[in-house]
Write a protein that holds these residues in place. Structure first.
Motif, PDB file in Angstrom:
ATOM      1  N   MET A  31       0.831  -1.199   0.000  1.00  0.00           N
ATOM      2  CA  MET A  31       0.000   0.000   0.000  1.00  0.00           C
ATOM      3  C   MET A  31       0.869   1.256   0.000  1.00  0.00           C
ATOM      4  SD  MET A  31      -3.091  -0.966  -0.147  1.00  0.00           S
ATOM      5  CE  MET A  31      -3.986   0.500   0.288  1.00  0.00           C
ATOM      6  N   PRO A  32       0.522   2.217  -0.855  1.00  0.00           N
ATOM      7  CA  PRO A  32       1.297   3.458  -0.925  1.00  0.00           C
ATOM      8  C   PRO A  32       0.861   4.430   0.182  1.00  0.00           C
ATOM      9  CG  PRO A  32      -0.417   3.485  -2.574  1.00  0.00           C
ATOM     10  CD  PRO A  32      -0.498   2.150  -1.880  1.00  0.00           C
ATOM     11  N   LEU A  33       0.960   3.977   1.418  1.00  0.00           N
ATOM     12  CA  LEU A  33       0.553   4.765   2.576  1.00  0.00           C
ATOM     13  C   LEU A  33       1.773   5.042   3.438  1.00  0.00           C
ATOM     14  CD1 LEU A  33      -2.468   2.513   3.624  1.00  0.00           C
ATOM     15  CD2 LEU A  33      -2.603   4.630   2.325  1.00  0.00           C
ATOM     16  N   PHE A  34       1.592   5.904   4.422  1.00  0.00           N
ATOM     17  CA  PHE A  34       2.647   6.108   5.409  1.00  0.00           C
ATOM     18  C   PHE A  34       2.122   5.697   6.757  1.00  0.00           C
ATOM     19  CE2 PHE A  34       4.947   8.404   8.626  1.00  0.00           C
ATOM     20  CZ  PHE A  34       6.251   8.122   8.265  1.00  0.00           C
ATOM     21  N   PRO A  35       2.774   4.838   7.486  1.00  0.00           N
ATOM     22  CA  PRO A  35       3.982   4.126   7.062  1.00  0.00           C
ATOM     23  C   PRO A  35       3.639   3.039   6.052  1.00  0.00           C
ATOM     24  CG  PRO A  35       3.281   3.349   9.217  1.00  0.00           C
ATOM     25  CD  PRO A  35       2.355   4.467   8.835  1.00  0.00           C
ATOM     26  N   LYS A  36       4.599   2.758   5.168  1.00  0.00           N
ATOM     27  CA  LYS A  36       4.377   1.735   4.143  1.00  0.00           C
ATOM     28  C   LYS A  36       4.135   0.384   4.798  1.00  0.00           C
ATOM     29  CE  LYS A  36       6.349   3.423  -0.018  1.00  0.00           C
ATOM     30  NZ  LYS A  36       5.446   3.167  -1.076  1.00  0.00           N
ATOM     31  N   ARG A  37       3.201  -0.375   4.243  1.00  0.00           N
ATOM     32  CA  ARG A  37       2.946  -1.723   4.740  1.00  0.00           C
ATOM     33  C   ARG A  37       2.287  -2.557   3.652  1.00  0.00           C
ATOM     34  NH1 ARG A  37      -1.220  -3.581   7.032  1.00  0.00           N
ATOM     35  NH2 ARG A  37      -3.216  -2.639   7.128  1.00  0.00           N
ATOM     36  N   ASP A  38       2.343  -3.856   3.833  1.00  0.00           N
ATOM     37  CA  ASP A  38       1.725  -4.799   2.905  1.00  0.00           C
ATOM     38  C   ASP A  38       0.449  -5.343   3.525  1.00  0.00           C
ATOM     39  OD1 ASP A  38       3.901  -4.461   1.278  1.00  0.00           O
ATOM     40  OD2 ASP A  38       4.855  -6.351   1.796  1.00  0.00           O
ATOM     41  N   MET A  39      -0.560  -5.532   2.681  1.00  0.00           N
ATOM     42  CA  MET A  39      -1.831  -6.100   3.132  1.00  0.00           C
ATOM     43  C   MET A  39      -2.009  -7.463   2.476  1.00  0.00           C
ATOM     44  SD  MET A  39      -4.434  -2.820   3.165  1.00  0.00           S
ATOM     45  CE  MET A  39      -5.285  -3.501   1.842  1.00  0.00           C
ATOM     46  N   GLY A  40      -2.343  -8.447   3.284  1.00  0.00           N
ATOM     47  CA  GLY A  40      -2.602  -9.776   2.755  1.00  0.00           C
ATOM     48  C   GLY A  40      -4.042  -9.894   2.285  1.00  0.00           C
ATOM     49  N   VAL A  41      -4.242 -10.493   1.118  1.00  0.00           N
ATOM     50  CA  VAL A  41      -5.593 -10.678   0.571  1.00  0.00           C
ATOM     51  C   VAL A  41      -5.714 -12.047  -0.085  1.00  0.00           C
ATOM     52  CG1 VAL A  41      -6.029  -8.226   0.121  1.00  0.00           C
ATOM     53  CG2 VAL A  41      -5.030  -9.605  -1.666  1.00  0.00           C
ATOM     54  N   TRP A  42      -6.887 -12.641   0.020  1.00  0.00           N
ATOM     55  CA  TRP A  42      -7.268 -13.811  -0.763  1.00  0.00           C
ATOM     56  C   TRP A  42      -8.132 -13.281  -1.894  1.00  0.00           C
ATOM     57  CZ3 TRP A  42      -5.543 -18.654  -0.382  1.00  0.00           C
ATOM     58  CH2 TRP A  42      -4.913 -19.045   0.799  1.00  0.00           C
ATOM     59  N   ARG A  59      -8.980  -4.985   9.745  1.00  0.00           N
ATOM     60  CA  ARG A  59      -8.200  -3.743   9.797  1.00  0.00           C
ATOM     61  C   ARG A  59      -7.743  -3.349   8.398  1.00  0.00           C
ATOM     62  NH1 ARG A  59      -3.410  -5.434  12.188  1.00  0.00           N
ATOM     63  NH2 ARG A  59      -2.759  -5.849  10.065  1.00  0.00           N
ATOM     64  N   ASP A  60      -7.268  -4.329   7.629  1.00  0.00           N
ATOM     65  CA  ASP A  60      -6.809  -4.061   6.268  1.00  0.00           C
ATOM     66  C   ASP A  60      -7.965  -3.626   5.375  1.00  0.00           C
ATOM     67  OD1 ASP A  60      -4.247  -4.765   7.015  1.00  0.00           O
ATOM     68  OD2 ASP A  60      -4.413  -6.811   6.254  1.00  0.00           O
ATOM     69  N   GLU A  61      -9.128  -4.218   5.579  1.00  0.00           N
ATOM     70  CA  GLU A  61     -10.296  -3.862   4.776  1.00  0.00           C
ATOM     71  C   GLU A  61     -10.661  -2.395   4.970  1.00  0.00           C
ATOM     72  OE1 GLU A  61     -14.863  -5.386   3.964  1.00  0.00           O
ATOM     73  OE2 GLU A  61     -13.544  -6.539   5.294  1.00  0.00           O
ATOM     74  N   LYS A  62     -10.597  -1.905   6.195  1.00  0.00           N
ATOM     75  CA  LYS A  62     -10.898  -0.490   6.467  1.00  0.00           C
ATOM     76  C   LYS A  62      -9.895   0.414   5.760  1.00  0.00           C
ATOM     77  CE  LYS A  62     -13.153  -1.291  10.870  1.00  0.00           C
ATOM     78  NZ  LYS A  62     -13.091  -1.142  12.325  1.00  0.00           N
ATOM     79  N   GLU A  63      -8.611   0.061   5.827  1.00  0.00           N
ATOM     80  CA  GLU A  63      -7.591   0.874   5.156  1.00  0.00           C
ATOM     81  C   GLU A  63      -7.736   0.817   3.643  1.00  0.00           C
ATOM     82  OE1 GLU A  63      -3.551   0.737   6.428  1.00  0.00           O
ATOM     83  OE2 GLU A  63      -4.137   0.393   8.506  1.00  0.00           O
ATOM     84  N   TRP A  64      -8.042  -0.361   3.107  1.00  0.00           N
ATOM     85  CA  TRP A  64      -8.251  -0.511   1.654  1.00  0.00           C
ATOM     86  C   TRP A  64      -9.408   0.373   1.196  1.00  0.00           C
ATOM     87  CZ3 TRP A  64      -5.910  -2.483  -2.518  1.00  0.00           C
ATOM     88  CH2 TRP A  64      -6.658  -2.713  -3.657  1.00  0.00           C
ATOM     89  N   ASN A  65     -10.541   0.293   1.896  1.00  0.00           N
ATOM     90  CA  ASN A  65     -11.710   1.087   1.531  1.00  0.00           C
ATOM     91  C   ASN A  65     -11.416   2.585   1.618  1.00  0.00           C
ATOM     92  OD1 ASN A  65     -13.225  -1.197   0.995  1.00  0.00           O
ATOM     93  ND2 ASN A  65     -14.177  -1.235   3.016  1.00  0.00           N
TER      94      ASN A  65
END
Length: 85
Positions: A31-42, A59-65
């Motif tokens: 994800m191009p966010l700060f701080p940079k992090r990876d989100m796992g998805v199926w 948590r990742d779903e909220k950030e993705w949305n």
């Protein structure tokens, strides 16, 4: 490893046709966010480029949305700016 061409709330599209239709994959999206992090998805493959997200951590779903909404807002502003020129 692949680059994403476009995103939506439940789908993403790769720039290249690398996926096998009908398959389910696990992937990590940088994800191009700060701080940079990876989100796992199926995700399940719709066609060679298009994938439907079927499972993601809450948590990742909220950030993705939030990211998708922010990108849509940028696109709307760009379109409005072009119309007023």
């Amino acid at each position: 490893q692949a680059h994403i061409e476009s995103i939506g709330f439940e789908h993403f599209k790769l720039k290249e046709a690398l996926l096998e239709p009908g398959q389910r994959y696990y992937g990590r999206i940088a994800m191009p966010l700060f701080p940079k992090r990876d989100m796992g998805v199926w995700f399940e493959v719709v066609d060679r480029q298009l994938a439907k997200i079927v499972r993601m951590h809450e948590r990742d779903e909220k950030e993705w949305n939030s990211y998708v909404v922010a990108r849509e807002r940028v696109m709307i502003r760009e379109i409005k700016g072009k119309k007023s020129e």
